[in-house]
Design a protein around this motif. Structure first.
Motif, short mmCIF file in Angstrom:
data_model
loop_
_atom_site.label_atom_id
_atom_site.label_comp_id
_atom_site.label_asym_id
_atom_site.label_seq_id
_atom_site.Cartn_x
_atom_site.Cartn_y
_atom_site.Cartn_z
N LYS A 59 0.83 -1.21 0.00
CA LYS A 59 0.00 0.00 0.00
C LYS A 59 0.87 1.26 0.00
O LYS A 59 0.58 2.23 -0.72
N LEU B 237 2.68 1.76 -3.38
CA LEU B 237 1.81 2.25 -4.46
C LEU B 237 1.44 3.72 -4.28
O LEU B 237 0.59 4.23 -5.00
N VAL C 109 -6.62 -0.46 -7.79
CA VAL C 109 -6.19 -1.55 -6.92
C VAL C 109 -7.41 -2.27 -6.36
O VAL C 109 -8.31 -1.64 -5.77
N MET D 44 -6.20 -7.72 -2.33
CA MET D 44 -4.84 -8.15 -2.02
C MET D 44 -4.89 -9.50 -1.32
O MET D 44 -5.67 -9.69 -0.38
N VAL E 89 -1.93 -8.83 -6.01
CA VAL E 89 -2.81 -7.67 -6.03
C VAL E 89 -3.55 -7.62 -7.36
O VAL E 89 -2.92 -7.64 -8.43
N MET F 282 -4.96 -5.64 -10.04
CA MET F 282 -4.74 -4.26 -10.48
C MET F 282 -5.15 -4.11 -11.94
O MET F 282 -4.91 -4.99 -12.76
N ASN G 270 -1.50 4.13 -6.89
CA ASN G 270 -2.89 3.79 -6.64
C ASN G 270 -3.75 5.00 -7.00
O ASN G 270 -3.60 6.08 -6.44
#
Length: 620
Positions: free
Chosen positions: A64, A67, A108, A111, A120, A122, A171
């Protein structure tokens, strides 16, 4: 994950009664600018991406943070950003990690942690460049696909990536945390109005450098997708020193410009781009000396100049008759004072120009076809009297007949020409002409069938739904030459609703609202580059048609436009989290609409017949 709002929140109650825009809950980040250090901008002291921490042992939390690490001003601070982001990378991988200065925006999803590996989901949405553009992502990954992040534990503590991709990832939910969404402006190819070009300015840029950065972006020219629709700055334009901002004005010192008309246009362009605000004026200097310019800046942006601060008038089709809608407390005469009953019948949808100077009507022909009528009002109403002077517009058939014709859209908000989609073909229709003119839309139809179209207030940018996908394209044209219209090369806009979209309408200068087809109707606000999206599930199985919106503000404003639409064949507004049918007490129709038969004393009273209200719309 891109934001979904479970409710559609309206604005003030008085506005809601006449058709509110789709809003966002208070706990959802709004689409407008946040706290301001200058006019509409946040200062460089804003929150910075979290640094790598050796005490963080949760791989998902490290992902996290990673990103977000790419956020910042890559125009002047790329090396320091890379140094901070590089701390997340294992030492033996850092020499090979050279992703460049572009930042890939990712949506995103879920996870999944398995030991020191995080998978993840994405979706890559676009590429944010150092000059603030979001370009389409050109890689192969267009659909959600798990990305794998593998970590190693350092002896002194902390997790580092052992398999970094050659991409800077951000993100997209953090985009507005670190960047300010704002437009810069370019003149259209006729020099008749300004066209916005959406950019993202890093909040890390010091406030005293913001205006210099925006001016430099103007010098670099417009985004590639607007090519052919707008002009760059005049040759030889150069900034002398820094732009100076004080309490009363923003001063821009330029090299010599001999042509006064060029100076006027440049001043308007800088006013809308630099946005001095209500408390400051823009002062243009040439070689250090103040010069006078035309200060009618609002007139240069058509998104700001339609209704002069008032709410737009609203209309709907009631039992096949175009009808005015009133807001609470308003009184207007029915539309029969402006449209003859011989033409105002069998109406399917309509467009009304500002101040009712022109009308465009789609009418049913009675044989399963629809026909387009258009024309100017013959004489403006005398607003000095309470009863309005009766004036009949000269409405004529354009000769355009099709199985299906979309609601007409005014070009440039000028009420001189309209655009329609008739059986998947675009047509331009002059108010004073005699025939509809086909628009060259071959570059768009190469992608499939067009089901929805909208034109921005500037008249040079289009949004289209093609085969369920959202696109934007330049509208290549000269103002007075409708036969030269051409849809430029479309650019696909990512949306979580892609494949299900049906209609589109401009909601703000930089944003559209889209609707879906399928089991559950959904709406979404999407920026024209697809970077920011807010979805609004209606929770209903319904058919949405005649989606229309009104762009009521320009520049760095928080206000989104109003939205009206048909749900299962009935005109709706959005109010207090629900789709609400237009209330019949606000329909300005003659009373009675049709003569009532003489009641029979012996018979039971009949309930009133509810009018059928469809195709609600705004002026302009």
């Amino acid at each position: 994950m891109r934001r979904a709002a479970s409710a559609l929140l309206a604005g003030a109650a008085a506005l809601a009664l006449a058709g509110c825009g789709i809003g966002v809950r208070d706990d959802v980040v709004r689409d407008g600018p946040g706290p301001s250090a200058g006019p509409g901008l946040t200062s460089s002291s804003s929150v910075k991406p979290p640094p790598w921490r050796k005490d963080e042992t949760d791989p998902a939390e490290v992902v996290k943070d990673f990103l977000q690490a790419a956020a910042g001003d890559h125009g002047t601070a790329h090396e320091s950003i890379m140094a901070a982001a590089g701390q997340y990378i294992a030492a033996d991988q850092q020499a090979e990690w050279n992703p460049g200065a572009n930042v890939v925006l990712v949506d995103v999803g879920q996870m999944t942690v398995s030991g020191d590996t995080v998978e993840v989901d994405m979706r890559r949405l676009g590429v944010l460049t150092p000059d603030g553009q979001v370009l389409p992502y050109e890689g192969k990954e267009r659909e959600p696909k798990p990305d794998e992040f593998r970590f190693a534990q350092l002896p002194g503590g902390g997790l580092v990536l052992t398999n970094p991709r050659q991409e800077l990832l951000l993100n997209v939910d953090k985009l507005e945390t670190y960047y300010q969404r704002l437009p810069i402006y370019f003149w259209n190819t006729d020099n008749t109005s300004l066209v916005p070009d959406l950019r993202y300015l890093p909040k890390a840029v010091p406030d005293e450098q913001v205006d210099n950065r925006l001016f430099d972006w103007l010098l670099k020219g417009p985004s590639a997708w607007l090519s052919g629709a707008v002009l760059g700055l005049p040759d030889g334009t150069r900034r002398l020193g820094s732009i100076v901002k004080d309490a009363s004005q923003v001063t821009v010192n330029l090299g010599a410009i001999a042509d006064a008309a060029v100076r006027d246009r440049l001043a308007a362009q800088l006013h809308w781009t630099l946005w001095p605000g209500d408390d400051r004026k823009l002062q243009l200097q040439l070689e250090g000396r103040d010069v006078a310019t035309d200060y009618r800046f609002p007139d240069k942006n058509l998104a700001a100049s339609l209704t002069s601060g008032r709410d737009p008038n609203r209309y709907a089709v009631v039992n096949g008759v175009l009808t005015r809608l009133a807001r609470q407390g308003e009184t207007h005469p029915p539309l029969q004072d402006a449209l003859s009953s011989t033409i105002n019948n069998d109406v399917v949808s309509a467009a009304v120009a500002k101040d009712e100077t022109a009308f465009a009507l789609v009418r049913a022909t009675g044989n399963g076809k629809q026909q387009l009528y258009i024309g100017p009002r013959s004489d403006l109403r005398d607003k000095s009297t309470a009863n309005d002077t009766v004036a009949k517009p000269t409405i004529h058939s354009t000769g355009l007949i099709a199985t299906s014709i979309s609601r007409p859209i005014w070009l440039d908000r000028a009420g001189t020409a309209a655009l329609v989609l008739a059986d998947r073909q675009l047509w331009a229709v002059p108010v004073h002409g005699t025939a509809a003119i086909p628009v060259d839309d071959s570059l768009a139809t190469a992608h499939g069938k067009i089901t929805g179209v909208s034109v921005a207030p500037d008249g040079r940018r289009m949004a289209l739904v093609i085969n369920g996908q959202l696109y934007v394209a330049p509208l290549l044209r000269a103002s007075a030459k409708l036969n030269a219209f051409k849809v430029g090369k479309p650019r696909k806009v990512p949306s979580s609703l892609a494949g299900r979209l049906r209609e589109v309408a401009f909601l703000r200068e930089d944003m559209v609202v889209v609707s879906t087809v399928g089991d559950v109707a959904e709406l979404a606000h999407v920026t024209i580059d697809g970077a920011i999206e807010r979805t609004f599930p209606t929770g209903r199985k319904a058919v949405i048609k005649n989606l229309t919106a009104y762009v009521g503000n320009a520049g760095r404003t928080e206000t989104s436009g109003d939205v009206l639409l048909d749900v299962d064949g009935r005109a709706n507004e959005v109010f207090n989290g629900t789709l609400s049918p237009v209330r019949k007490e606000f329909l300005l129709i003659p009373s009675p609409l049709t003569p009532s038969p003489t009641p029979n004393p012996s018979s039971s009273p009949q309930p009133p017949v509810e009018p059928t209200v469809t195709a609600a719309s705004f002026e302009g």
